[in-house]
Design an enzyme around this catalytic site. Structure first.
Site, mmCIF file in Angstrom:
data_model
loop_
_atom_site.group_PDB
_atom_site.id
_atom_site.type_symbol
_atom_site.label_atom_id
_atom_site.label_comp_id
_atom_site.label_asym_id
_atom_site.label_seq_id
_atom_site.Cartn_x
_atom_site.Cartn_y
_atom_site.Cartn_z
ATOM 1 N N GLY A 16 0.762 -1.244 0.000
ATOM 2 C CA GLY A 16 0.000 0.000 0.000
ATOM 3 C C GLY A 16 0.789 1.287 0.000
ATOM 4 O O GLY A 16 0.214 2.365 0.159
ATOM 5 N N ALA A 98 -12.651 2.921 -3.692
ATOM 6 C CA ALA A 98 -14.062 2.991 -4.073
ATOM 7 C C ALA A 98 -14.190 4.012 -5.186
ATOM 8 O O ALA A 98 -13.432 4.986 -5.235
ATOM 9 C CB ALA A 98 -14.938 3.389 -2.885
ATOM 10 N N TYR A 160 -17.834 9.787 3.325
ATOM 11 C CA TYR A 160 -17.061 8.543 3.395
ATOM 12 C C TYR A 160 -17.815 7.390 2.754
ATOM 13 O O TYR A 160 -17.230 6.371 2.400
ATOM 14 C CB TYR A 160 -16.710 8.238 4.852
ATOM 15 C CG TYR A 160 -15.513 7.340 5.024
ATOM 16 C CD1 TYR A 160 -14.274 7.665 4.458
ATOM 17 C CD2 TYR A 160 -15.605 6.170 5.767
ATOM 18 C CE1 TYR A 160 -13.177 6.847 4.628
ATOM 19 C CE2 TYR A 160 -14.505 5.346 5.949
ATOM 20 C CZ TYR A 160 -13.297 5.686 5.370
ATOM 21 O OH TYR A 160 -12.197 4.861 5.537
ATOM 22 N N LYS A 167 -14.916 -0.677 5.786
ATOM 23 C CA LYS A 167 -14.080 -0.705 6.985
ATOM 24 C C LYS A 167 -14.762 -1.485 8.109
ATOM 25 O O LYS A 167 -14.083 -2.168 8.903
ATOM 26 C CB LYS A 167 -13.747 0.718 7.432
ATOM 27 C CG LYS A 167 -12.868 1.494 6.470
ATOM 28 C CD LYS A 167 -11.517 0.824 6.237
ATOM 29 C CE LYS A 167 -10.596 1.709 5.409
ATOM 30 N NZ LYS A 167 -9.305 1.051 5.110
#
Length: 259
Positions: A16, A98, A160, A167
């Protein structure tokens, strides 16, 4: 170096890293300073160029392509890890994605394809990573898996969107995998940082306001840094964290406790 965090002789995978300001950069630096032998992955050749300074500064020799939307790259990366090291002591998962409309829009308007993509990259990729790491951690006599989450898993954070659901699922996966892998002495934890400006965060509308609120309302009145996240993660994957598993661990100056 804090002597309680000692990763000498341990091999760790860091995923990442997007650039020098990434959360994973702070994690990699903390683990390297504690003596770990690091393996770093990159998503594609374009992203590798951005992380080259981190690779060079830390003297990382094992750098592998890993795009979780391309299963062959996961297989190839772990085949290389096994061939070169024969084991894996810890792995850090720091990936999320996303579509912009799904991130900024209403959850009730999320498309099936957008929801599936967000869950696959942000959540199930951790499950796939754990499955690949399991046999190599068994060879090491145990290991530690850490993923990165956020307060939006349990509180509604403006803009979000679907990532909050991802999450929440990621934290549930952390608990279930901790229970499933504990018999093999593999620990699974999630780290939940406060807001900080990364490339991923820059795509969230109003993020400057979230950071300002974190400073204003947190008990310690401070923003978290990649170095803070790295210190906690290095502790969790070290022997000092040997009985810590299944938890969500906040590093946010105490912001999460405020009403």
């Amino acid at each position: 170096m804090n002597p309680i965090i000692n990763l000498e002789g341990k091999v760790g995978l860091i995923t990442g890293i997007a650039n020098e300001k990434s959360i994973s950069t702070g994690v990699a630096e903390a683990c390297a300073q504690a003596g770990a032998k690091l393996i770093i992955t990159y998503q594609n050749e374009k992203t590798r160029a951005f992380i080259e300074p981190v690779i060079n500064r830390l003297g990382v020799e094992d750098v592998f392509l890993l795009d979780v939307t391309q299963p062959d790259t996961l297989d190839a990366a772990f085949a290389e890890i096994e061939a070169r090291h024969g084991k894996l002591d810890f792995a850090v998962h720091s990936m999320a994605f996303a579509k912009r409309d799904d991130l900024h829009g209403r959850v009730v308007d999320t498309s099936p394809d957008g929801f599936a993509l967000a869950m696959d990259v942000s959540t199930h990729s951790f499950v796939r990573l754990a499955r690949k790491a399991e046999p190599l951690m068994e060879k090491a006599g145990g290991g530690a898996l850490v993923t990165m989450t956020y307060l939006g898993s349990e509180k509604v954070i403006p803009h979000y969107g679907v990532m909050g659901l991802c999450k929440a699922a990621l934290e549930a996966a952390t608990r279930y995998m901790a229970a499933e892998l504990g018999a093999k002495n593999i620990r699974v934890n999630a780290v939940s940082p406060g807001p900080l400006m990364t490339r991923a965060a820059s795509g969230i509308a109003g993020f400057d306001g979230l950071m300002a609120a974190a400073v204003d309302r947190s008990p310690l009145h401070s923003l978290v840094t990649p170095e803070d996240i790295g210190a906690l993660t290095a502790f969790l994957v070290s022997d000092a964290g040997r009985l810590i598993s299944g938890g969500v661990h906040f590093v946010d100056a105490g912001y999460n406790v405020m009403g």
